[in-house]
Write a protein that holds these residues in place. Sequence first.
Motif, PDB file in Angstrom:
ATOM      1  N   ASN A 206       0.822  -1.218   0.000  1.00  0.00           N
ATOM      2  CA  ASN A 206       0.000   0.000   0.000  1.00  0.00           C
ATOM      3  C   ASN A 206       0.857   1.270   0.000  1.00  0.00           C
ATOM      4  N   ALA A 207       2.039   1.177   0.600  1.00  0.00           N
ATOM      5  CA  ALA A 207       2.914   2.347   0.675  1.00  0.00           C
ATOM      6  C   ALA A 207       3.625   2.632  -0.642  1.00  0.00           C
ATOM      7  N   GLY A 208       3.683   1.621  -1.507  1.00  0.00           N
ATOM      8  CA  GLY A 208       4.421   1.792  -2.750  1.00  0.00           C
ATOM      9  C   GLY A 208       3.710   2.699  -3.740  1.00  0.00           C
ATOM     10  N   ARG A 209       4.474   3.518  -4.436  1.00  0.00           N
ATOM     11  CA  ARG A 209       3.934   4.376  -5.498  1.00  0.00           C
ATOM     12  C   ARG A 209       4.166   3.762  -6.872  1.00  0.00           C
ATOM     13  N   LYS A 210       5.192   2.916  -6.969  1.00  0.00           N
ATOM     14  CA  LYS A 210       5.534   2.293  -8.248  1.00  0.00           C
ATOM     15  C   LYS A 210       5.723   0.787  -8.009  1.00  0.00           C
ATOM     16  N   VAL A 211       4.623   0.061  -8.071  1.00  0.00           N
ATOM     17  CA  VAL A 211       4.649  -1.364  -7.726  1.00  0.00           C
ATOM     18  C   VAL A 211       4.883  -2.196  -8.990  1.00  0.00           C
ATOM     19  N   ALA A 212       5.849  -3.091  -8.897  1.00  0.00           N
ATOM     20  CA  ALA A 212       6.119  -4.062  -9.960  1.00  0.00           C
ATOM     21  C   ALA A 212       5.804  -5.453  -9.440  1.00  0.00           C
ATOM     22  N   ILE A 213       5.209  -6.270 -10.285  1.00  0.00           N
ATOM     23  CA  ILE A 213       4.890  -7.654  -9.937  1.00  0.00           C
ATOM     24  C   ILE A 213       5.636  -8.563 -10.903  1.00  0.00           C
ATOM     25  N   LEU A 214       6.223  -9.628 -10.367  1.00  0.00           N
ATOM     26  CA  LEU A 214       6.867 -10.658 -11.180  1.00  0.00           C
ATOM     27  C   LEU A 214       6.183 -11.984 -10.884  1.00  0.00           C
ATOM     28  N   VAL A 215       5.649 -12.636 -11.921  1.00  0.00           N
ATOM     29  CA  VAL A 215       4.958 -13.910 -11.731  1.00  0.00           C
ATOM     30  C   VAL A 215       5.732 -15.037 -12.404  1.00  0.00           C
ATOM     31  N   GLY A 216       5.681 -16.211 -11.772  1.00  0.00           N
ATOM     32  CA  GLY A 216       6.308 -17.402 -12.328  1.00  0.00           C
ATOM     33  C   GLY A 216       5.333 -18.556 -12.367  1.00  0.00           C
ATOM     34  N   ALA A 217       5.863 -19.756 -12.522  1.00  0.00           N
ATOM     35  CA  ALA A 217       5.022 -20.943 -12.675  1.00  0.00           C
ATOM     36  C   ALA A 217       4.115 -21.175 -11.475  1.00  0.00           C
ATOM     37  N   GLY A 218       4.551 -20.735 -10.292  1.00  0.00           N
ATOM     38  CA  GLY A 218       3.736 -20.917  -9.104  1.00  0.00           C
ATOM     39  C   GLY A 218       2.464 -20.102  -9.100  1.00  0.00           C
TER      40      GLY A 218
END
Length: 596
Positions: A206-218
């Motif tokens: 919630n505190a982040g202004r620039k959120v990046a998500i990395l997804v894998g096989a899981g």
Amino acid sequence: MPTTVSDYFVERLYEWGVRRIYGYPGDGINGVFGALNRANGKIRFIQARHEEMAAFMASADAKFSGGLGVCLATSGPGAAHLITGLYDARLDHMPVLAIVGQQARTCLGGHYQQELDLVSLFKDVSGAFVQQASAPAQVRHLVDRGIRTAYGERKVATIILPNDLQDVEYTEPQRAHGTLHSGIGYSRPKIVPYQQDLELAAEALNAGRKVAILVGAGALGATEEVIQVAEKLGAGVAKALLGKAVLPDDLPWVTGSIGLLGTEPSYKLMTQCDTLLMIGSGFPYSEFLPEEGQARGVQIDIKADMLSLRYPMEVSLQGDAAETLRLLLPLLTEKTDRSWRRDVEAWRGDWETTLESRAMVAADPINPQRVVFELSPRLPDRAVVTCDSGSCANWYARDLKIRRDMLCSLSGGLASMGAAVPYAIAAKFAHPDRPVVALVGDGAMQMNNMAELITVAKYWQEWDNSQWICAVFNNEDLNQVTWEQRVMQGDPKFEASQNIPSVPYHRFAESIGLKGIYVDREDAVAAAWEEALAADRPVVIEFKTDPDVPPLPPHIKLEQAQAYAKALLQGDPNQRGIIKQSAKQVLSRFLPGNSE
């Protein structure tokens, strides 16, 4: 008629839900083959051309079916041949059971023919469970515990059956000291973090202004949850190669693959974010993640030993991806400032223009990027795409756009050559109604994939859908390694190691009853894909591609440019072509018509 150990073994596998076994016969496992024959098709045996390929098929079957992959081989060399394919399963966390024969118990330790210490041989790849049977009453719990371990730990389990034991009359364990009375069944548990840890994760996100998500096989079973989290946080999402099918690429904030084979927007996403959420990914290359200290980190993974391993995470959540995200969602605050999301979408839009420009650059004779670029919009719904290791993986990673309900995979952690065709065969057995496409380099075809086309010829008429296509990139070069030699080592192409003979792959396909298509003109690529997809049988399309087209990384580092220059100064045998194609690729967006 008394039941043999082998008959009991096959029936126990059936009771566990095993319906397919990939393998190759031999006298060390004849008892089990006899039992499979007597079982009248309760378990289907699928004959590969080589045991290594059978193990790859088992790994892929587990990936595409969500169940247990099973492979079978004889003693000695047959068992040893399984190892590479089993490492593929181990490194990609797939539940696989390997069944191997062994010489007679009475001769073990006597330097007998084909006698190998199989327990030791399999100990690393199958360290979670590898056991050799010594008595009939032992077989029951070996099957039960082996399969339960494979499922529960998502690892490889191995059962070794001496050949003399296989034909012995089966007896149940007595009710006595020193015996075990095991049972059948496994239900995957619901694994989620404690509430206090979810709240800590939510606070960071919630505190982040620039959120990046990395997804894998899981995260493959958490598509809707990932979308909801990304929308709420205004995040961009990058995909590790094994997570390519997690999200459809028509979402404008999905930046595509990450790493050397990745995209420019994924690189920007990671280098400019202030918060990183990793979901079900063991992506190994930390240099493509944020710099340490740049971003607050939250990670979700079902395996504790994968947490806070690639990047120092502030909050590590052990749990199933979908279940954990469902619990996390109500704790997240909707971000009203969407400027970061707009940046991500702008990067992605620019990148799509770059990709098309690069794919349409003329090459001699065919630009390999164009092969995948033209395939992507023509893929049928629910298609399964497999890819080999090599330069074709670059184009798979960047130019192939996944839609909802598609499946795709490759050898991830092991990154082995030779996996694409056995993967594609297993995909057809797991989903006989789905179209399947394999992308393969000519090196992998010559190594072992050509032989497995014979497996396709043997079985294809049984498939509900005959759409099965193997696309071969014929550039007469072990291309990925050639470029690695140039860009990483600063060495020119070493022709003795890199040049390979040109083989008429399409004609080989025709010789065994498949359809062959040969393409050596760029204006014929699209029509060739359409012809292949309309065929009434499996197809091998051979694309004559240009080895000088560089697989450009998302960001060229100074040391890479220096190494490349060093290779050129030493006189690369393809110097003229690679300089020309490198310049055209870099300048592709500015070249009128992308022509010569």
